[in-house]
Design an enzyme around this catalytic site. Structure first.
Site: not given
Ligand code: LMR
Length: 444
Positions: A256, A284
């Site tokens: 992120d 997250h």
């Molecule tokens: C991401 O941020 O790309 C992954 O964590 C998304 C997910 O739900 O696998």
């Protein structure tokens, strides 16, 4: 092969770093039998440039075939293929100032993220060119064939720093002496699956893995949880590992952070290396808060460089929050390569000193945090490291109402997630009252 009656071989040892000793030729065949029995020894390949000189230390006239590990049931193996062989030590390798071997355990090792990550770990890109490494790969009953495929590719890559590889499906075996545990394996959310279901299914995996780490890993193991919902999975994991410092558990929010840096760079028209001090606060999930109040572009506060504050508050924030979901829609699966890169970044941030004045984001246990964020959850916050694997929370950050209100929303979400998994953290009966479904959509 040494022409003398003695030769250097790796000492047979299941856990410790390879030590050398001299064996007489007559001892070699009994060593070979020993290897068959224990199926675990270290090896010492030569640097990549010296392949032609790699030689097995077991004399060819005394042993007919290599150790037949391929024929064994892979579920029972503690070392894989060429990684079970013993090699001659060459003088030039002995004089190398390599560090002590480190054990890195990876769960979900047959998955897409690992497929990118393992080769970076083995190459020296993550822990450095003087750091030999053991990879301990955890898969599932279902993925064991694929896991063998991964181990075969690692064999074929001839990485000089990769000293041992083992594969298995029992975390109590695979996590033995792990100094790093990269917990990637988790069930992706299928169509129609409620977030509460996912929290429960994956929570059980992380409760078991926490117990296994507690029982067999290094007492100072650093754990990075990648499998979603990673913050709450990390909380479950640490609660099930009371003998390991809670501070050592991380939930991966570095992806992120990287996404946020990229978006700010794009808007400001600068390359992304100009963006620093980027904090992701919280979960997250789509409640995460990319902090443009404290971030900097070319050393200046973001708000002085990007004058379009409406864009920052609305588009930027939402773009970062939803990036994973948008990617899933494009790919039909979660991001894998960029996730692996961000795991590398997360590890490097802990094993190298943080550049002066900068910081990085990682989801860590909130007890004792200086910001007033609720205790007893795993929350992404700004950290600095001296490069010793540990970190400190950054104190000199500021808050305004916009930032604080969003932080509180993510905090509330994590507290609700925690109530959902109380049965997995030893805190009573799980009760799910998740206010809204803010997690990323998951794979189809
Ligand atoms: C991401 O941020 O790309 C992954 O964590 C998304 C997910 O739900 O696998």
């Amino acid at each position: 092969m040494s022409s003398s009656a003695t030769m250097a071989v790796a000492e047979v040892s299941s856990a410790s770093y390879t030590k050398t000793r001299l064996l007489k030729s007559s001892q070699i065949s009994s060593l070979s039998t020993h290897l068959h029995k224990h199926r675990h020894c270290a090896f010492r390949p030569l640097p990549r440039t010296q392949h032609a000189r790699i030689s097995c230390s077991v004399a060819p006239n005394q042993v007919e075939a290599p150790i037949p590990v391929q024929a064994e049931d892979p579920k029972n193996k503690s070392c894989y293929g060429v990684f079970c062989l013993t090699y001659d030590l060459k003088a030039e390798e002995e004089t190398k100032s390599w560090k002590k071997l480190i054990n890195v355990a990876v769960s979900g090792a047959a998955g897409m993220i690992s497929n990118h990550l393992l080769f970076k770990l083995a190459s020296g890109e993550v822990f450095g060119p003087d750091q030999p490494i053991t990879l301990k790969l955890l898969g599932s009953e279902r993925s064991i064939q694929a896991l063998e495929g991964v181990a075969m590719e690692l064999e074929d890559s001839l990485y000089p720093l990769l000293r041992e590889v083992s594969i298995g499906i029992d975390p109590y075996e695979v996590f033995q002496d792990a100094e790093w545990a990269l917990l990637i394996g988790a069930k992706p959310r299928g169509p129609g699956m409620e977030r509460a279901d996912l929290l429960d299914i994956n929570g059980q995996i992380f409760a078991e893995q926490g117990k296994a780490l507690n029982a067999v890993a290094s007492r100072n193991v650093k754990v990075i949880v990648v499998g979603n919902p990673c913050n709450t999975n990390a909380l479950i994991c640490l609660k099930n590992a009371p003998n390991i410092p809670a501070k050592n558990f991380h939930a991966l929010t570095r992806l992120d952070e990287n996404r946020a840096k990229c978006q700010l760079a794009l808007k400001a028209g600068v390359f992304y290396d100009k963006v620093s001090n980027m904090t992701i606060w919280g979960n997250h999930s789509t409640t995460q808060v990319p902090d443009f109040l404290n971030a900097r572009i070319d050393g200046l506060p973001v708000k002085e460089v990007i004058k379009d504050h409406k864009w920052l508050e609305e588009e930027f924030t939402e773009k970062v929050q939803n990036r994973g979901g948008v990617l899933i829609k494009k790919w039909g699966r979660s991001s894998a390569a960029s996730t692996a890169v961000s795991v590398v970044d997360a590890i490097k941030s802990l094993v190298t000193p943080t550049p002066e004045g900068d910081w990085f984001s990682t989801g860590v246990y909130t007890n004792g945090n200086p910001y007033g964020i609720a205790e007893d959850i795993v929350f992404s916050m700004p950290c600095r490291s001296k490069g010793d694997g540990d970190y400190e929370l950054v104190k000199e950050v500021k808050f305004d109402d916009y930032l604080w209100n969003r932080i509180k929303k993510s905090e509330a979400e994590l507290q609700a997630e925690k109530r959902c998994v109380a049965h997995l953290t030893g805190e009573g009966v799980g009760f799910c009252d998740l206010p809204e479904d803010t997690m990323l959509p998951g794979e189809v």
